[in-house]
Design a protein around this motif. Structure first.
Motif, PDB file in Angstrom:
ATOM      1  N   ASP A 176      41.455  48.356  49.557  1.00 38.93           N
ATOM      2  CA  ASP A 176      40.770  47.244  49.210  1.00 38.93           C
ATOM      3  C   ASP A 176      41.432  45.889  49.448  1.00 38.93           C
ATOM      4  O   ASP A 176      42.466  45.960  50.090  1.00 38.93           O
ATOM      5  CB  ASP A 176      40.705  47.218  47.369  1.00 38.93           C
ATOM      6  CG  ASP A 176      40.482  48.380  46.963  1.00 38.93           C
ATOM      7  OD1 ASP A 176      39.420  48.913  47.167  1.00 38.93           O
ATOM      8  OD2 ASP A 176      41.367  48.803  46.062  1.00 38.93           O
ATOM      9  N   LEU A 178      43.065  42.732  48.879  1.00 37.35           N
ATOM     10  CA  LEU A 178      44.008  42.072  47.797  1.00 37.35           C
ATOM     11  C   LEU A 178      43.819  40.670  47.730  1.00 37.35           C
ATOM     12  O   LEU A 178      44.482  39.989  48.960  1.00 37.35           O
ATOM     13  CB  LEU A 178      45.263  42.871  47.824  1.00 37.35           C
ATOM     14  CG  LEU A 178      45.432  44.395  48.039  1.00 37.35           C
ATOM     15  CD1 LEU A 178      46.744  44.882  48.340  1.00 37.35           C
ATOM     16  CD2 LEU A 178      44.750  44.974  46.872  1.00 37.35           C
ATOM     17  N   ASP A 183      45.972  42.204  42.126  1.00 41.75           N
ATOM     18  CA  ASP A 183      45.330  43.343  42.878  1.00 41.75           C
ATOM     19  C   ASP A 183      46.100  44.244  43.690  1.00 41.75           C
ATOM     20  O   ASP A 183      45.963  45.445  43.473  1.00 41.75           O
ATOM     21  CB  ASP A 183      44.472  42.519  43.905  1.00 41.75           C
ATOM     22  CG  ASP A 183      43.161  41.601  43.580  1.00 41.75           C
ATOM     23  OD1 ASP A 183      42.967  41.865  42.158  1.00 41.75           O
ATOM     24  OD2 ASP A 183      42.627  40.945  43.994  1.00 41.75           O
TER      25      ASP A 183
END
Length: 216
Positions: A176, A178, A183
């Motif tokens: 992902d 961040l 996160d």
């Protein structure tokens, strides 16, 4: 998203010769998307990191490398860093949990008496293992990888850079994008990451890279 998840700045780690400006410049050259500032036993960079982010327009994540009674652990989300060698790993894991952070064993089998070694398989609350560390020999890195896989920990790579030329030699690729430490913590806890190695021109699979080096 590719991050070097373990580095030391000249500004806040007394054994580092790597100013943050040089670290960011080198990361950009290599195509690294962000850096984790993890100075030794201090969160002193907290006072500077927002200014660095604005100045360099580059993602920076604040963590700390904590020396426990058994070895080093890279942590994110701590409210404060304990004095070096003042806490047992189990105490540190409890503190990380209370803060909602994450903890990764740094260079567990490096030959410097600062790794958790086999404890990475059984330590409650440990979220990840720095399986590939640029200051650790390939055999020790692969030993960490095998034990981390067997115990279901997140697999990470990091340069542990103290000099410009060491930045990004190992990194971690996350599934992902961040935005901040929250996160990053979620991604490590979920194991949504994998280690990569710099072969001099591009990032490649870290395990294959180390096995090739051992075979030379």
């Amino acid at each position: 998203m590719i991050l070097d998840t373990h580095m030391h700045t000249a500004e806040y780690s007394p054994d580092s010769f790597l100013p943050i400006a040089e670290a960011v410049a080198r990361a950009r050259e290599m195509g690294i998307d962000g850096l984790c500032v993890t100075d030794h036993d201090t969160l002193g960079a907290r006072e500077a990191i927002d200014g660095w982010r604005q100045k360099f327009q580059f993602p920076l994540f604040l963590g700390v490398e904590v020396l426990t009674t058994r070895g080093d652990v890279v942590c994110f989300g701590l409210d404060e860093a304990p004095p070096p060698a003042a806490v047992a790993p189990e105490e540190l894991m409890a503190h990380v949990a209370a803060c909602g952070g994450c903890a990764t064993a740094a260079h567990p089998f490096r030959n410097n008496n600062r790794g958790l070694e086999d404890l990475i398989a059984t330590l409650p609350g440990l979220h990840g293992v720095e399986c590939f560390n640029a200051s650790t020999d390939p055999a020790a890195n692969l030993r960490a990888l095998d034990l981390a896989r067997a115990s279901g920990r997140a697999l990470l790579g990091a340069a542990d850079a103290h000099w410009r030329e060491r930045v990004g030699l190992f990194v971690t690729e996350f599934d992902d994008d961040l935005r901040d430490e929250r996160d990053l913590i979620r991604a490590v806890r979920a194991g949504r990451c994998r280690p990569l190695a710099w072969d001099g021109a591009k990032f490649v699979d870290a395990e294959a890279f180390c096995r090739a080096r051992l075979a030379e």
